[in-house]
Design an enzyme around this catalytic site. Structure first.
Site, PDB file in Angstrom:
ATOM      1  N   TYR A 244       0.853  -1.188   0.000  1.00  0.00           N
ATOM      2  CA  TYR A 244       0.000   0.000   0.000  1.00  0.00           C
ATOM      3  C   TYR A 244       0.887   1.235   0.000  1.00  0.00           C
ATOM      4  O   TYR A 244       1.864   1.304   0.747  1.00  0.00           O
ATOM      5  CB  TYR A 244      -0.885  -0.006   1.251  1.00  0.00           C
ATOM      6  CG  TYR A 244      -1.781   1.209   1.403  1.00  0.00           C
ATOM      7  CD1 TYR A 244      -2.837   1.440   0.528  1.00  0.00           C
ATOM      8  CD2 TYR A 244      -1.578   2.121   2.438  1.00  0.00           C
ATOM      9  CE1 TYR A 244      -3.669   2.540   0.681  1.00  0.00           C
ATOM     10  CE2 TYR A 244      -2.404   3.225   2.608  1.00  0.00           C
ATOM     11  CZ  TYR A 244      -3.448   3.438   1.722  1.00  0.00           C
ATOM     12  OH  TYR A 244      -4.266   4.527   1.881  1.00  0.00           O
TER      13      TYR A 244
ATOM     14  N   ASP B 266       9.174   2.815  -0.129  1.00  0.00           N
ATOM     15  CA  ASP B 266       8.138   3.430   0.691  1.00  0.00           C
ATOM     16  C   ASP B 266       8.372   2.986   2.131  1.00  0.00           C
ATOM     17  O   ASP B 266       7.973   1.893   2.529  1.00  0.00           O
ATOM     18  CB  ASP B 266       6.753   3.015   0.197  1.00  0.00           C
ATOM     19  CG  ASP B 266       5.644   3.705   0.989  1.00  0.00           C
ATOM     20  OD1 ASP B 266       5.937   4.248   2.079  1.00  0.00           O
ATOM     21  OD2 ASP B 266       4.489   3.689   0.527  1.00  0.00           O
TER      22      ASP B 266
ATOM     23  N   LYS C  91       4.252   8.648   9.166  1.00  0.00           N
ATOM     24  CA  LYS C  91       4.003   8.006  10.462  1.00  0.00           C
ATOM     25  C   LYS C  91       4.983   8.477  11.562  1.00  0.00           C
ATOM     26  O   LYS C  91       4.775   9.537  12.115  1.00  0.00           O
ATOM     27  CB  LYS C  91       3.935   6.497  10.278  1.00  0.00           C
ATOM     28  CG  LYS C  91       2.748   6.169   9.336  1.00  0.00           C
ATOM     29  CD  LYS C  91       2.294   4.742   9.255  1.00  0.00           C
ATOM     30  CE  LYS C  91       0.961   4.679   8.507  1.00  0.00           C
ATOM     31  NZ  LYS C  91       0.981   3.958   7.251  1.00  0.00           N
TER      32      LYS C  91
HETATM   33  C1  LIG Z   1       0.318   4.492   5.911  1.00  0.00           C
HETATM   34  C2  LIG Z   1       1.063   4.296   4.667  1.00  0.00           C
HETATM   35  C3  LIG Z   1       0.986   5.207   3.599  1.00  0.00           C
HETATM   36  C4  LIG Z   1       0.000   6.341   3.586  1.00  0.00           C
HETATM   37  O1  LIG Z   1       0.243   7.249   4.601  1.00  0.00           O
HETATM   38  P1  LIG Z   1      -0.982   8.201   5.080  1.00  0.00           P
HETATM   39  O2  LIG Z   1      -0.323   9.102   6.054  1.00  0.00           O
HETATM   40  O3  LIG Z   1      -1.995   7.282   5.669  1.00  0.00           O
HETATM   41  O4  LIG Z   1      -1.473   8.906   3.889  1.00  0.00           O
HETATM   42  C5  LIG Z   1       1.809   5.022   2.529  1.00  0.00           C
HETATM   43  N1  LIG Z   1       2.666   4.003   2.477  1.00  0.00           N
HETATM   44  C6  LIG Z   1       2.764   3.093   3.473  1.00  0.00           C
HETATM   45  C7  LIG Z   1       3.758   1.994   3.365  1.00  0.00           C
HETATM   46  C8  LIG Z   1       1.940   3.201   4.581  1.00  0.00           C
HETATM   47  O5  LIG Z   1       1.992   2.274   5.530  1.00  0.00           O
END
Ligand SMILES: *Cc1c(COP(=O)(O)O)cnc(C)c1O
Length: 432
Positions: A147, A242, A270
């Site tokens: 994701y 990511d 995060k």
């Molecule tokens: C949570 C997450 C996102 C999106 O971040 P948001 O702050 O929720 O928009 C993107 N990539 C990864 C791997 C994530 O876990």
């Protein structure tokens, strides 16, 4: 039947559903995957989260990753309080943003310049746009079950067969957008090589969660990330890690430090916001300099680098550097992993516990979970039962089989022992 009293949460959920779609501002919060209504949270401190009815839980969601030092860390809270007295937003640059950027660069040698955003979604979306602008190519490669936020080109699922373009994974995403994304199986080197053999010169970038966290925790196989590095370099595509979850989580320098791979671009989020909305993307200077205002790739944000959010993040990152919690997190997380595996084993529950540092998932699966196909074969019904039984025992897990449990430095040995005792009961409830 649940023993949990949730009168107030039920009332709030009814009220919320009238004014907020599904009663929640992010879908997984609705608890639909675990067959009950969500709990509304009133407050949190350390490893404890308290709901509107006053029930207390040991929390393994940790706001989906940011709370690596536990909730309401006194130093983070004090810094936010103090910063708020100087105004909450200026729409003009501040020294704080430089400090946060410098702290990120210190931890991530692959990052030479970084741009702050307000969410991980924005970071991932902007990194893709930048990669396309830099390479003058349109095609993006991503992996099944990974994701990267909810932007159009990333909200896609695999088409049938190798190297076919993806289909939208949401209504409202034009098939024409999804067509620019190729979705490959995670941990499958050969499909990556084959895809590059066929379409290497069209591919702008490969984006990957170096440790998958959004289909449950799945470690990269030895050689997988190395292959991504090698083929992208060979074909003039960019490699994007990511690390929105893994950055400052699996080690100070993220998964790229842990596995010794240098991506071209990295997305963060995060943890770097300390619980406030922050995202970031950064990497090679020659790539980052293509961003506006110096370059032609547009990207912006009214609240990007917001002083409260940056203060929370900066305080968090400085604390992490000072405390260096990673060995201790490893020890406690290993303790929890062992406890869960043993508890399942004793009762004869088929499960497979995956863990990388303080990210962990107990899959109700018959074999090892190494990618989306094996992850989705895990028994979500059993997980739902397990989740509800754990809740009754005072343990708050992610309301879906396909998420991580996050251990924080606030999870004491006692809290972990209590969790394991709860799991022994909950596994029995699953069996029964
Ligand atoms: C949570 C997450 C996102 C999106 O971040 P948001 O702050 O929720 O928009 C993107 N990539 C990864 C791997 C994530 O876990």
């Amino acid at each position: 039947m649940s023993e949990l009293r949730a009168d107030k949460s039920s009332e709030l959920f009814r009220r919320a559903q009238r004014v907020i779609p599904g009663g929640v501002n992010s879908p997984v919060r609705a608890f639909r995957a675990v067959g009950r209504d969500p709990l509304f949270i009133k407050e949190a401190a350390g490893c404890t989260i308290t709901d509107a009815d006053g029930n207390e839980f040991i929390d393994y969601v940790g706001s989906w990753g940011p709370m690596i030092l536990g909730h309401a860390h006194p130093k983070v809270i004090e810094a936010i309080r103090e910063a708020a007295t100087r105004g909450t937003s200026y729409g003009a640059p501040t020294e704080l943003e430089i400090e946060l950027a410098e702290e990120i660069l210190r931890a991530f040698p692959s990052i030479e310049q970084v741009r702050l955003t307000s969410s991980g979604t924005e970071a991932a979306m902007s990194a893709i746009r930048l990669a396309r602008g830099f390479t003058n190519r349109d095609t993006v490669v991503k992996f099944e079950g990974c994701y990267h936020g909810h932007s159009d080109s990333l909200l896609v699922k695999a088409g049938s067969g190798l190297a076919t373009f993806a289909r939208p994974d949401s209504a409202g995403v034009p098939a024409d957008f999804a067509r620019h994304t190729l979705v490959l199986p995670f941990n499958d080197e050969e499909s990556v090589r084959e895809t590059f053999r066929q379409r290497g010169e069209e591919i702008a970038c490969v984006t990957v969660e170096p440790v998958a966290g959004n289909m449950g925790c799945i470690a990269p196989r030895a050689g997988f990330l190395e292959t991504l590095r090698e083929v992208t370099r060979e074909h003039g595509a960019l490699l994007i890690f990511d690390e929105v979850i893994t950055g400052f989580r699996v080690s100070l320098g993220g998964a790229q430090e842990l596995y010794g791979i240098k991506p071209d671009l990295t997305c963060l989020g995060k943890i770097i916001g300390g619980g406030l909305p922050v995202g970031a993307f950064g990497g090679r200077r020659d790539v980052m300099e293509r961003l506006a205002p110096v370059g032609a790739v547009y990207q912006a944000g009214t609240l990007s680098g917001n002083p409260l959010a940056v203060t929370a993040g900066l305080t968090m990152l400085k604390l992490l550097r000072e405390i260096d919690p990673y060995r201790e997190l490893e020890r406690r997380s290993a303790m929890l992993e062992r406890g869960l595996s043993d508890a399942a084993g004793e009762i004869g529950i088929e499960s497979s516990v995956n863990r990388v540092g303080s990210m962990m998932t107990a899959f109700f699966s018959t074999g090892p979970v190494t990618g989306w196909d094996s992850a989705k074969s895990a028994n979500a019904q059993r997980y739902g039962k397990f989740f509800r039984a754990m809740l009754d025992e005072g343990i708050y897990l992610a309301p879906s089989q396909f998420e991580c449990a996050f251990v924080s430095l606030a999870h004491t040995d006692e809290a972990i022992e209590k969790t394991v005792r709860a799991a022994q009961k909950a596994f029995r409830a699953v069996e029964g």
